[in-house]
Write a protein that holds these residues in place. Structure first.
Motif, PDB file in Angstrom:
ATOM      1  N   LYS A   1       0.829  -1.212   0.000  1.00 54.99           N
ATOM      2  CA  LYS A   1       0.000   0.000   0.000  1.00 54.99           C
ATOM      3  C   LYS A   1       0.862   1.261   0.000  1.00 54.99           C
ATOM      4  CE  LYS A   1      -4.049  -1.942   2.394  1.00 54.99           C
ATOM      5  NZ  LYS A   1      -5.087  -1.486   1.431  1.00 54.99           N
TER       6      LYS A   1
ATOM      7  N   SER B   1      -0.591   7.806  -4.650  1.00 53.33           N
ATOM      8  CA  SER B   1      -1.791   8.284  -3.976  1.00 53.33           C
ATOM      9  C   SER B   1      -2.451   9.386  -4.787  1.00 53.33           C
ATOM     10  CB  SER B   1      -1.433   8.811  -2.581  1.00 53.33           C
ATOM     11  OG  SER B   1      -2.535   9.444  -1.981  1.00 53.33           O
ATOM     12  N   SER B   2      -3.773   9.478  -4.697  1.00 54.99           N
ATOM     13  CA  SER B   2      -4.499  10.547  -5.387  1.00 54.99           C
ATOM     14  C   SER B   2      -4.383  11.866  -4.626  1.00 54.99           C
ATOM     15  CB  SER B   2      -5.976  10.171  -5.540  1.00 54.99           C
ATOM     16  OG  SER B   2      -6.563   9.926  -4.274  1.00 54.99           O
ATOM     17  N   ASP B   3      -3.885  11.807  -3.406  1.00 49.73           N
ATOM     18  CA  ASP B   3      -3.676  13.004  -2.594  1.00 49.73           C
ATOM     19  C   ASP B   3      -2.188  13.337  -2.540  1.00 49.73           C
ATOM     20  OD1 ASP B   3      -6.413  13.317  -1.792  1.00 49.73           O
ATOM     21  OD2 ASP B   3      -6.130  11.589  -0.473  1.00 49.73           O
TER      22      ASP B   3
ATOM     23  N   LEU C   1     -10.574   6.807  10.054  1.00 51.59           N
ATOM     24  CA  LEU C   1     -11.532   7.366   9.096  1.00 51.59           C
ATOM     25  C   LEU C   1     -11.460   8.888   9.051  1.00 51.59           C
ATOM     26  CD1 LEU C   1     -14.607   5.038   9.703  1.00 51.59           C
ATOM     27  CD2 LEU C   1     -12.893   4.933   7.882  1.00 51.59           C
TER      28      LEU C   1
ATOM     29  N   ASN D   1      -8.364   9.454   6.814  1.00 49.17           N
ATOM     30  CA  ASN D   1      -8.610   9.115   5.410  1.00 49.17           C
ATOM     31  C   ASN D   1      -9.938   8.373   5.283  1.00 49.17           C
ATOM     32  OD1 ASN D   1      -8.598   8.398   2.739  1.00 49.17           O
ATOM     33  ND2 ASN D   1      -6.559   7.481   2.749  1.00 49.17           N
ATOM     34  N   PRO D   2     -11.019   9.103   5.044  1.00 51.11           N
ATOM     35  CA  PRO D   2     -12.342   8.469   4.941  1.00 51.11           C
ATOM     36  C   PRO D   2     -12.502   7.591   3.702  1.00 51.11           C
ATOM     37  CG  PRO D   2     -12.473  10.801   4.397  1.00 51.11           C
ATOM     38  CD  PRO D   2     -11.083  10.570   4.910  1.00 51.11           C
ATOM     39  N   ASN D   3     -11.575   7.707   2.757  1.00 53.55           N
ATOM     40  CA  ASN D   3     -11.674   6.937   1.511  1.00 53.55           C
ATOM     41  C   ASN D   3     -10.874   5.643   1.532  1.00 53.55           C
ATOM     42  OD1 ASN D   3     -13.248   9.015   0.255  1.00 53.55           O
ATOM     43  ND2 ASN D   3     -11.355  10.177  -0.061  1.00 53.55           N
ATOM     44  N   GLU D   4     -10.193   5.375   2.636  1.00 48.25           N
ATOM     45  CA  GLU D   4      -9.342   4.186   2.730  1.00 48.25           C
ATOM     46  C   GLU D   4      -9.725   3.378   3.960  1.00 48.25           C
ATOM     47  OE1 GLU D   4      -6.033   1.590   1.883  1.00 48.25           O
ATOM     48  OE2 GLU D   4      -6.698   3.313   0.706  1.00 48.25           O
ATOM     49  N   GLN D   5     -10.106   2.123   3.738  1.00 49.56           N
ATOM     50  CA  GLN D   5     -10.417   1.259   4.875  1.00 49.56           C
ATOM     51  C   GLN D   5      -9.159   1.015   5.704  1.00 49.56           C
ATOM     52  OE1 GLN D   5     -13.888   1.177   5.561  1.00 49.56           O
ATOM     53  NE2 GLN D   5     -13.246  -0.803   6.316  1.00 49.56           N
TER      54      GLN D   5
END
Length: 237
Positions: free
Chosen positions: A66, A71-73, A207, A210-214
């Protein structure tokens, strides 16, 4: 005589089984505390402790994978969650010291947050990797801005160990280069974007960061793995 010998053997076997059962139960009862002690030891000494562990190899490989992904950020955030003493700090330490990770991230920073923390200490811990000036007289805002300026020009891995609350993450986030000009699209395709690796007991922290990554939920070790790890600890005493 044969009956007597068999009877004695039967009684001895029963006694041995009883003792073994009691010892096993006692070890099971103290195992969480023992694991907590080991993890606390790592937190006190940060990433400097490197010991062989059994049972987390897959987790370490998955998390390294990972971290290697773009990353998109501007800064990618990955979290490891689990109850206290489960081994989150140990796993993070193994990742931090992995030779491949050392190569990918020229700047690696380890900060232990814990339940009680001072934002200024966090910002200064980051700045120690870039400057030697005495910054203790600066305000929190100045320190956070200075840290952000240095980080936005670096490829870094920031490990935040033992983050307790979303509010702590908000304080940490002030020092990170969100929305900086150095976005992933401006990076060469063969370069890894900077990453933050969080360990926490609380899903809410993960969360929030990073709310978009579990978050990566660390599993419990089985008895065999626990025995092997405890044996390693005992041999090192």
């Amino acid at each position: 005589k044969i009956d007597l010998a068999e009877r004695v053997k039967e009684l001895l076997d029963k006694e041995i089984q009883t003792v073994f059962h009691n010892v096993t139960k006692e070890l099971d009862d103290i195992q969480p505390q023992e694991a907590e002690t080991n993890d606390t030891d790592l937190r006190q000494h940060g990433h400097k402790i490197d010991k062989k562990i059994v049972g987390f190899e897959d987790a370490i490989d998955d998390l390294i994978g990972k971290l290697e992904q773009p990353s998109s950020d501007p800064v990618g955030v990955i979290s490891i969650i689990g109850m206290g003493g489960l081994g989150k700090t140990t796993v993070a330490s193994k990742i931090f010291n992995d030779p491949g990770i050392e190569y990918l991230f020229p700047i690696r920073i380890w900060i232990t947050i814990s339940e009680s923390y001072n934002p200024k200490d966090i910002y200064m811990a980051i700045l120690e990797h870039f400057i030697t000036d005495d910054m203790s007289g600066k305000s929190d805002d100045d320190l956070a801005e200075k840290a952000r300026e240095h980080l936005k020009n670096a490829v870094f891995l920031l490990v935040l160990d033992d983050v307790w609350t979303p509010d702590a993450w908000k304080d940490i986030k002030r020092a990170l280069p969100w929305g900086s000009s150095r976005s992933p699209s401006s990076l060469p395709s063969d370069k890894t974007s900077s990453k933050v690796l969080i360990t926490s007991r609380h899903t809410s922290v993960a969360l929030s960061a990073n709310p978009n990554e579990q978050p990566y939920a660390l599993r419990f070790l089985n008895k065999d793995e626990s025995w092997k790890n405890n044996a390693t600890v005992y041999r090192s005493l």
